[in-house]
Motif scaffolding. Structure first.
Motif, PDB file in Angstrom:
ATOM      1  N   VAL A  12       0.861  -1.176   0.000  1.00 58.08           N
ATOM      2  CA  VAL A  12       0.000   0.000   0.000  1.00 58.08           C
ATOM      3  C   VAL A  12       0.900   1.230   0.000  1.00 58.08           C
ATOM      4  CG1 VAL A  12      -1.729   1.281   1.307  1.00 58.08           C
ATOM      5  CG2 VAL A  12      -1.789  -1.225   1.292  1.00 58.08           C
ATOM      6  N   ALA A  13       0.683   2.120  -0.949  1.00 58.00           N
ATOM      7  CA  ALA A  13       1.437   3.376  -0.983  1.00 58.00           C
ATOM      8  C   ALA A  13       0.706   4.388  -0.103  1.00 58.00           C
ATOM      9  CB  ALA A  13       1.546   3.895  -2.410  1.00 58.00           C
ATOM     10  N   VAL A  14       1.450   5.103   0.715  1.00 59.52           N
ATOM     11  CA  VAL A  14       0.859   6.091   1.615  1.00 59.52           C
ATOM     12  C   VAL A  14       1.584   7.422   1.469  1.00 59.52           C
ATOM     13  CG1 VAL A  14       0.027   4.393   3.286  1.00 59.52           C
ATOM     14  CG2 VAL A  14       2.310   5.332   3.551  1.00 59.52           C
ATOM     15  N   CYS A  15       0.831   8.507   1.747  1.00 54.69           N
ATOM     16  CA  CYS A  15       1.424   9.842   1.705  1.00 54.69           C
ATOM     17  C   CYS A  15       0.606  10.769   2.582  1.00 54.69           C
ATOM     18  CB  CYS A  15       1.475  10.368   0.275  1.00 54.69           C
ATOM     19  SG  CYS A  15      -0.143  10.617  -0.484  1.00 54.69           S
ATOM     20  N   GLY A  16       1.187  11.898   2.936  1.00 49.85           N
ATOM     21  CA  GLY A  16       0.491  12.945   3.666  1.00 49.85           C
ATOM     22  C   GLY A  16       0.120  12.568   5.090  1.00 49.85           C
ATOM     23  N   GLY A  17      -0.678  13.423   5.696  1.00 47.68           N
ATOM     24  CA  GLY A  17      -1.236  13.185   7.019  1.00 47.68           C
ATOM     25  C   GLY A  17      -0.276  12.611   8.036  1.00 47.68           C
ATOM     26  N   GLY A  18      -0.621  11.438   8.537  1.00 51.18           N
ATOM     27  CA  GLY A  18       0.149  10.804   9.604  1.00 51.18           C
ATOM     28  C   GLY A  18       1.436  10.137   9.171  1.00 51.18           C
ATOM     29  N   THR A  19       1.822  10.292   7.914  1.00 45.90           N
ATOM     30  CA  THR A  19       3.026   9.604   7.462  1.00 45.90           C
ATOM     31  C   THR A  19       4.302  10.175   8.052  1.00 45.90           C
ATOM     32  OG1 THR A  19       3.187  10.932   5.444  1.00 45.90           O
ATOM     33  CG2 THR A  19       1.973   8.852   5.294  1.00 45.90           C
ATOM     34  N   ALA A  39       5.370   7.194   0.009  1.00 46.95           N
ATOM     35  CA  ALA A  39       5.593   7.881  -1.257  1.00 46.95           C
ATOM     36  C   ALA A  39       6.568   9.029  -1.072  1.00 46.95           C
ATOM     37  CB  ALA A  39       4.272   8.403  -1.810  1.00 46.95           C
ATOM     38  N   ARG A  40       7.340   9.260  -2.098  1.00 50.75           N
ATOM     39  CA  ARG A  40       8.310  10.350  -2.082  1.00 50.75           C
ATOM     40  C   ARG A  40       7.578  11.679  -2.179  1.00 50.75           C
ATOM     41  NH1 ARG A  40      11.758  10.491  -7.187  1.00 50.75           N
ATOM     42  NH2 ARG A  40      10.175  11.945  -7.827  1.00 50.75           N
ATOM     43  N   VAL A  44       2.902  14.918  -3.802  1.00 52.13           N
ATOM     44  CA  VAL A  44       2.599  13.579  -4.299  1.00 52.13           C
ATOM     45  C   VAL A  44       1.409  13.614  -5.258  1.00 52.13           C
ATOM     46  CG1 VAL A  44       1.907  11.260  -3.596  1.00 52.13           C
ATOM     47  CG2 VAL A  44       3.587  12.513  -2.256  1.00 52.13           C
ATOM     48  N   GLY A  45       0.378  14.363  -4.914  1.00 54.21           N
ATOM     49  CA  GLY A  45      -0.792  14.460  -5.783  1.00 54.21           C
ATOM     50  C   GLY A  45      -0.454  15.062  -7.139  1.00 54.21           C
ATOM     51  N   ALA A  46       0.360  16.099  -7.137  1.00 52.75           N
ATOM     52  CA  ALA A  46       0.758  16.735  -8.399  1.00 52.75           C
ATOM     53  C   ALA A  46       1.586  15.769  -9.245  1.00 52.75           C
ATOM     54  CB  ALA A  46       1.552  18.009  -8.115  1.00 52.75           C
ATOM     55  N   ALA A  68       8.932   5.857  -6.918  1.00 48.99           N
ATOM     56  CA  ALA A  68       9.755   5.111  -5.967  1.00 48.99           C
ATOM     57  C   ALA A  68       9.480   5.592  -4.537  1.00 48.99           C
ATOM     58  CB  ALA A  68      11.238   5.287  -6.295  1.00 48.99           C
ATOM     59  N   GLY A  69       9.389   4.649  -3.623  1.00 47.40           N
ATOM     60  CA  GLY A  69       9.159   4.999  -2.226  1.00 47.40           C
ATOM     61  C   GLY A  69      10.437   5.463  -1.552  1.00 47.40           C
ATOM     62  N   THR A  70      10.262   6.078  -0.399  1.00 50.25           N
ATOM     63  CA  THR A  70      11.425   6.507   0.375  1.00 50.25           C
ATOM     64  C   THR A  70      11.668   5.590   1.568  1.00 50.25           C
ATOM     65  OG1 THR A  70      10.072   8.014   1.695  1.00 50.25           O
ATOM     66  CG2 THR A  70      11.131   8.928  -0.259  1.00 50.25           C
ATOM     67  N   ARG A  71      10.618   4.901   2.012  1.00 55.06           N
ATOM     68  CA  ARG A  71      10.726   3.957   3.128  1.00 55.06           C
ATOM     69  C   ARG A  71       9.679   2.885   2.951  1.00 55.06           C
ATOM     70  NH1 ARG A  71      12.726   7.361   8.139  1.00 55.06           N
ATOM     71  NH2 ARG A  71      14.186   5.725   8.543  1.00 55.06           N
ATOM     72  N   TRP A  72       9.984   1.722   3.520  1.00 57.30           N
ATOM     73  CA  TRP A  72       9.041   0.614   3.512  1.00 57.30           C
ATOM     74  C   TRP A  72       8.843   0.145   4.939  1.00 57.30           C
ATOM     75  CZ3 TRP A  72      11.912   2.011  -0.469  1.00 57.30           C
ATOM     76  CH2 TRP A  72      11.351   1.949  -1.738  1.00 57.30           C
ATOM     77  N   TYR A  73       7.631  -0.265   5.236  1.00 55.83           N
ATOM     78  CA  TYR A  73       7.280  -0.783   6.555  1.00 55.83           C
ATOM     79  C   TYR A  73       6.648  -2.147   6.363  1.00 55.83           C
ATOM     80  CZ  TYR A  73       8.147   3.969   7.926  1.00 55.83           C
ATOM     81  OH  TYR A  73       8.756   5.175   8.131  1.00 55.83           O
ATOM     82  N   GLU A  74       7.286  -3.155   6.898  1.00 56.24           N
ATOM     83  CA  GLU A  74       6.780  -4.520   6.786  1.00 56.24           C
ATOM     84  C   GLU A  74       5.891  -4.812   7.987  1.00 56.24           C
ATOM     85  OE1 GLU A  74       7.122  -6.683   4.301  1.00 56.24           O
ATOM     86  OE2 GLU A  74       8.291  -5.201   3.190  1.00 56.24           O
ATOM     87  N   PRO A  75       4.763  -5.505   7.763  1.00 53.55           N
ATOM     88  CA  PRO A  75       3.903  -5.833   8.898  1.00 53.55           C
ATOM     89  C   PRO A  75       4.580  -6.852   9.807  1.00 53.55           C
ATOM     90  CG  PRO A  75       3.119  -6.911   6.913  1.00 53.55           C
ATOM     91  CD  PRO A  75       4.248  -6.008   6.498  1.00 53.55           C
TER      92      PRO A  75
END
Length: 97
Positions: A12-19, A39-40, A44-46, A68-75
């Protein structure tokens, strides 16, 4: 639940808010049982809008580089049962409403 209903799998790609919170991102990955890709930024929206326009008008863009992402979080799968129990409770409550 929405991911399952839509048949979506994978990260799941995530951005903004609580990231901005490492703890929140890890909790989110744990609760979803899916890897998260941060997300980098910025804008991000633009970036997404520009990629959609490039694709529409046939402009070649290296989409992998742009997304490309900047970080990954594994469950942490050892917590999966914990979160699954709460999801089952939420689904049960929603059905009874």
């Amino acid at each position: 639940h929405c991911f399952e209903a839509a048949g979506l799998t994978g990260e799941v790609a995530v951005c903004g808010g609580g990231t901005g919170s490492e703890a929140w991102l890890q909790l989110f990955a744990d609760a979803l049982g899916r890897p998260l890709r941060l997300a980098r930024g910025p804008e991000v929206g633009a970036r997404g809008a520009a990629l959609a326009a490039a694709r529409r008008f046939g402009v070649a863009v290296d989409e992998a580089a742009w997304t490309a992402g900047t970080r990954w979080y594994e469950p942490r799968h050892d917590l999966e049962g914990h979160y699954r129990r709460y999801l089952d409770d939420v689904r049960s409550l929603r059905s009874s409403l």
